[in-house]
Design an enzyme around this catalytic site. Structure first.
Site, PDB file in Angstrom:
ATOM      1  CG  ASN A 147      -0.356  -0.045   2.527  1.00 40.04           C
ATOM      2  OD1 ASN A 147       0.655  -0.708   2.708  1.00 40.04           O
ATOM      3  ND2 ASN A 147      -0.926   0.649   3.479  1.00 40.04           N
ATOM      4  CD  GLU A 242       5.151  -1.007  13.699  1.00 40.26           C
ATOM      5  OE1 GLU A 242       3.961  -0.707  13.916  1.00 40.26           O
ATOM      6  OE2 GLU A 242       6.052  -0.839  14.539  1.00 40.26           O
ATOM      7  CB  CYS A 276      -1.778   0.414   8.517  1.00 45.69           C
ATOM      8  SG  CYS A 276      -0.628   1.778   8.779  1.00 45.69           S
TER       9      CYS A 276
HETATM   10  P1  NAD Z   1       0.942  -9.371   3.751  1.00 43.91           P
HETATM   11  O1  NAD Z   1       1.079  -9.839   5.152  1.00 43.91           O
HETATM   12  O2  NAD Z   1       0.157 -10.211   2.827  1.00 43.91           O
HETATM   13  O3  NAD Z   1       2.378  -9.179   3.069  1.00 43.91           O
HETATM   14  C1  NAD Z   1       3.351  -8.314   3.598  1.00 43.91           C
HETATM   15  C2  NAD Z   1       4.724  -8.746   3.107  1.00 43.91           C
HETATM   16  O4  NAD Z   1       5.052 -10.024   3.657  1.00 43.91           O
HETATM   17  C3  NAD Z   1       4.817  -8.925   1.588  1.00 43.91           C
HETATM   18  O5  NAD Z   1       6.047  -8.415   1.153  1.00 43.91           O
HETATM   19  C4  NAD Z   1       4.751 -10.431   1.424  1.00 43.91           C
HETATM   20  O6  NAD Z   1       5.349 -10.906   0.242  1.00 43.91           O
HETATM   21  C5  NAD Z   1       5.507 -10.892   2.639  1.00 43.91           C
HETATM   22  N1  NAD Z   1       5.253 -12.268   3.074  1.00 43.91           N
HETATM   23  C6  NAD Z   1       4.211 -13.068   2.774  1.00 43.91           C
HETATM   24  N2  NAD Z   1       4.323 -14.245   3.413  1.00 43.91           N
HETATM   25  C7  NAD Z   1       5.470 -14.200   4.119  1.00 43.91           C
HETATM   26  C8  NAD Z   1       6.121 -15.102   5.011  1.00 43.91           C
HETATM   27  N3  NAD Z   1       5.628 -16.300   5.292  1.00 43.91           N
HETATM   28  N4  NAD Z   1       7.273 -14.694   5.604  1.00 43.91           N
HETATM   29  C9  NAD Z   1       7.786 -13.469   5.371  1.00 43.91           C
HETATM   30  N5  NAD Z   1       7.217 -12.579   4.534  1.00 43.91           N
HETATM   31  C10 NAD Z   1       6.066 -12.933   3.915  1.00 43.91           C
HETATM   32  O7  NAD Z   1       0.358  -7.896   3.850  1.00 43.91           O
HETATM   33  P2  NAD Z   1      -0.049  -6.925   2.653  1.00 43.91           P
HETATM   34  O8  NAD Z   1      -1.336  -7.412   2.054  1.00 43.91           O
HETATM   35  O9  NAD Z   1       1.099  -6.702   1.767  1.00 43.91           O
HETATM   36  O10 NAD Z   1      -0.313  -5.544   3.434  1.00 43.91           O
HETATM   37  C11 NAD Z   1      -1.553  -5.194   3.966  1.00 43.91           C
HETATM   38  C12 NAD Z   1      -1.554  -5.304   5.462  1.00 43.91           C
HETATM   39  O11 NAD Z   1      -0.482  -4.517   5.979  1.00 43.91           O
HETATM   40  C13 NAD Z   1      -2.806  -4.721   6.096  1.00 43.91           C
HETATM   41  O12 NAD Z   1      -3.266  -5.598   7.086  1.00 43.91           O
HETATM   42  C14 NAD Z   1      -2.333  -3.407   6.724  1.00 43.91           C
HETATM   43  O13 NAD Z   1      -3.078  -2.996   7.847  1.00 43.91           O
HETATM   44  C15 NAD Z   1      -0.927  -3.742   7.077  1.00 43.91           C
HETATM   45  N6  NAD Z   1      -0.106  -2.525   7.201  1.00 43.91           N
HETATM   46  C16 NAD Z   1       0.274  -2.151   8.447  1.00 43.91           C
HETATM   47  C17 NAD Z   1       1.006  -0.975   8.616  1.00 43.91           C
HETATM   48  C18 NAD Z   1       1.437  -0.518   9.999  1.00 43.91           C
HETATM   49  O14 NAD Z   1       2.244   0.394  10.094  1.00 43.91           O
HETATM   50  N7  NAD Z   1       0.927  -1.100  11.066  1.00 43.91           N
HETATM   51  C19 NAD Z   1       1.368  -0.213   7.502  1.00 43.91           C
HETATM   52  C20 NAD Z   1       0.964  -0.649   6.232  1.00 43.91           C
HETATM   53  C21 NAD Z   1       0.227  -1.815   6.098  1.00 43.91           C
END
Ligand code: NAD
Length: 510
Positions: A147, A242, A276
């Site tokens: 995002n 996060e 987020c």
């Molecule tokens: P996601 O968990 O699907 O993926 C995040 C990252 O993790 C990607 O790069 C993905 O390829 C990687 N990944 C996937 N499986 C993995 C594994 N087993 N081990 C290590 N890495 C792995 O999340 P998303 O769909 O990319 O992002 C959306 C989510 O992120 C939402 O829930 C949002 O709230 C959260 N978010 C949180 C913040 C914050 O600051 N708290 C900021 C932005 C987004």
């Protein structure tokens, strides 16, 4: 465009990056192979000691040069807009602006002070002094979401780099192009090779980083965050998580309603709701619910949605495309569930737009009840539910029932009342009469509690997470001769007289 990582065999999985606003293929990016992850780690390990030895001031200068290059690189801005479908205003005004502000903060005096060695004078053993050193962990793996391809990807590398670590960044498989452009800028500026590297790929590459790095800084979903946390726990390496949330906005009866409505709609639909800490649900006191909902509906109806921002000079849209296709399915599911259970579409509701671009009408839901999916589960898309509550206490109960606790806001003309309520919300940060501002106040920690994660970004607290501590205990310069005498009394052979003195001391002092 094909962006090739050097030495990538053709058979490796390839990421097809499609522009959400147009459906056009932007690039085919080969995913990093396990051998490439291993080679990148070796390069990082080799480069890290010299980067650490540069010291905070020189590291800060390098990071400021990179931040200026990011600011001035139109290709990076175009890439950021193209791979997300967000308005240029949000790419520049949020992601690039934030990257500059964060770099300014961490590379300035505050960052250098947070990393400085401290001296502690013991009360009991006053002949000693303790030096508390802050050292980098080594190689930090930063794993980012789609995002914010700059703000939650490269910008999250600034603190670990400033602390003297080398960084391996794995951007989301949906949006790796911005990070790859930052890596090119790093190279073009002649910054030290191996210190900052980008490894595109899916979850496997993230897993490989969790298996090999010295620390992980993960931003993403609660589900993946649990897996990452578990792996880091097994390896006993530090991890910052996060994760997602269901951040509330509580609107009390005495709030400035037009101002609150504008903020609800902005924080609900900025970045097409893919934020987020966005307002995920509004809880409004019933005395003003009708008027507040009408004000929000008028704001939503005025939103201009479109494929703007692909070329410079088209800031005349407010809401862009949906970056990640599954968010549309989620929005549809939540709207369908809410309407079936009695919610009302107060604005929007046209759903997905036909055509090659991925657009979804910003939708405001009224008469939402706490049992509906849209009131309980993260939406992370352009749907904003409004719930009526009897009073602040009911709002607080509903808010704190959530398994997550990321962010929130309280709206009232009575700041003391708003503050008292904000302090009772179980969340990492809360704004009073504002939204999203907690992300831009980089001086203060921001993170989640409960299932929203562990650790923080921002402030000295976040910078220090990227350091391991080492305490050196040594004699005070003038007490070196006393030390052997005391050691003689305390060590073997034990003496009854020493025990008597200790007993006397314990009675007197404690
Ligand atoms: P996601 O968990 O699907 O993926 C995040 C990252 O993790 C990607 O790069 C993905 O390829 C990687 N990944 C996937 N499986 C993995 C594994 N087993 N081990 C290590 N890495 C792995 O999340 P998303 O769909 O990319 O992002 C959306 C989510 O992120 C939402 O829930 C949002 O709230 C959260 N978010 C949180 C913040 C914050 O600051 N708290 C900021 C932005 C987004």
């Amino acid at each position: 465009m094909t962006v090739s990582a050097p030495g990538t065999p053709a058979a490796l999985p390839t990421l097809s990056i499609v522009a959400p606003a147009t459906g056009a293929l932007l690039a085919e990016v080969p995913a990093a192979s396990p051998a490439e992850v291993a080679a990148a780690l070796e390069r990082a390990q080799r480069a890290q000691p010299a980067w650490e030895a540069l010291g905070p001031r020189a590291r800060g200068q390098a990071l400021r040069r990179l931040a200026r290059a990011i600011r001035d690189d139109e290709r990076l801005t175009d890439t950021l807009v193209a791979e997300t479908g967000k308005p240029r205003y949000e790419a520049v005004g949020m992601e690039i602006f934030y990257t500059l502000e964060l770099t300014r903060y961490y590379t300035g005096r505050a960052g250098r002070r947070a990393l400085r060695e401290e001296q502690r004078r013991p009360f009991l053993f006053a002949i000693k002094r303790a030096r508390v050193r802050r050292l980098p962990h080594g190689v930090v793996g930063v794993i980012g979401p789609w995002n914010w391809p700059l703000l939650n990807n490269y910008a999250d590398c600034v603190a670990p780099l400033m602390a003297g670590n080398a960084v391996l960044l794995k951007p989301s498989e949906a949006t790796p192009l911005t990070s790859l452009r930052v890596a090119e800028l790093w190279k073009e500026l002649g910054l030290p090779e191996g210190v900052f590297q980008v490894l595109p790929g899916r979850g496997e590459v993230g897993q490989a980083l969790c298996d090999r790095c010295d620390m992980i800084f993960f931003t993403g979903s609660v589900k993946t965050g649990r897996q990452v946390g578990a792996r880091c726990g097994e390896r006993m390496i530090p991890v910052v998580l996060e994760l997602g949330g269901k951040s509330p906005m509580i609107v009390l009866g005495d709030a400035d309603l037009p101002r609150a409505a504008r903020a609800a709609v902005w924080s609900g639909f900025a970045n097409s709701g893919q934020v987020c800490i966005r307002t995920e649900r509004v809880l409004v006191e019933e005395s003003v619910a009708e008027r507040f909902t009408a004000l929000c509906a008028a704001e939503v109806k005025a939103l201009r949605q479109g494929a703007g921002g692909v070329a410079a000079g088209d800031q005349d849209i407010d809401v862009g495309a949906i970056t990640f296709a599954p968010q549309i399915d989620n929005a549809e599911k939540q709207i369908g569930d809410a309407v079936a259970r009695g919610a009302r579409v107060a604005a929007g509701g046209d759903g997905r737009r036909p055509g090659s671009g991925r657009f979804f009408a910003p939708t405001l839901l009224a008469d939402v009840s706490p049992d509906m999916l849209v009131a309980r589960e993260e939406t992370f898309g352009p749907v904003l539910p409004i719930l009526r509550v009897r009073d602040a206490e009911e709002a607080l109960r509903l808010v704190n029932e959530s398994p997550t606790g990321l962010s929130g806001s309280v709206w009232s003309a009575d700041v003391a009342r708003a503050r008292a309520l904000a302090q009772r919300i179980v969340a990492g940060s809360v704004c009073i009469n504002d939204v999203l501002m907690n992300y831009f106040v980089v001086e203060a920690p921001l993170g989640g509690v409960k299932a929203s994660g562990l650790g923080v970004r921002h402030g000295p607290e976040a910078l220090r997470q990227f350091c391991r501590l080492q305490t050196i205990v040594e004699d005070q310069p003038l007490s070196g001769r006393l030390s052997p005498l005391i050691q003689k009394q305390l060590m073997f052979p034990y003496r009854p007289r020493t025990l008597r003195v200790l007993r006397w001391f314990m009675r007197r002092v404690y």
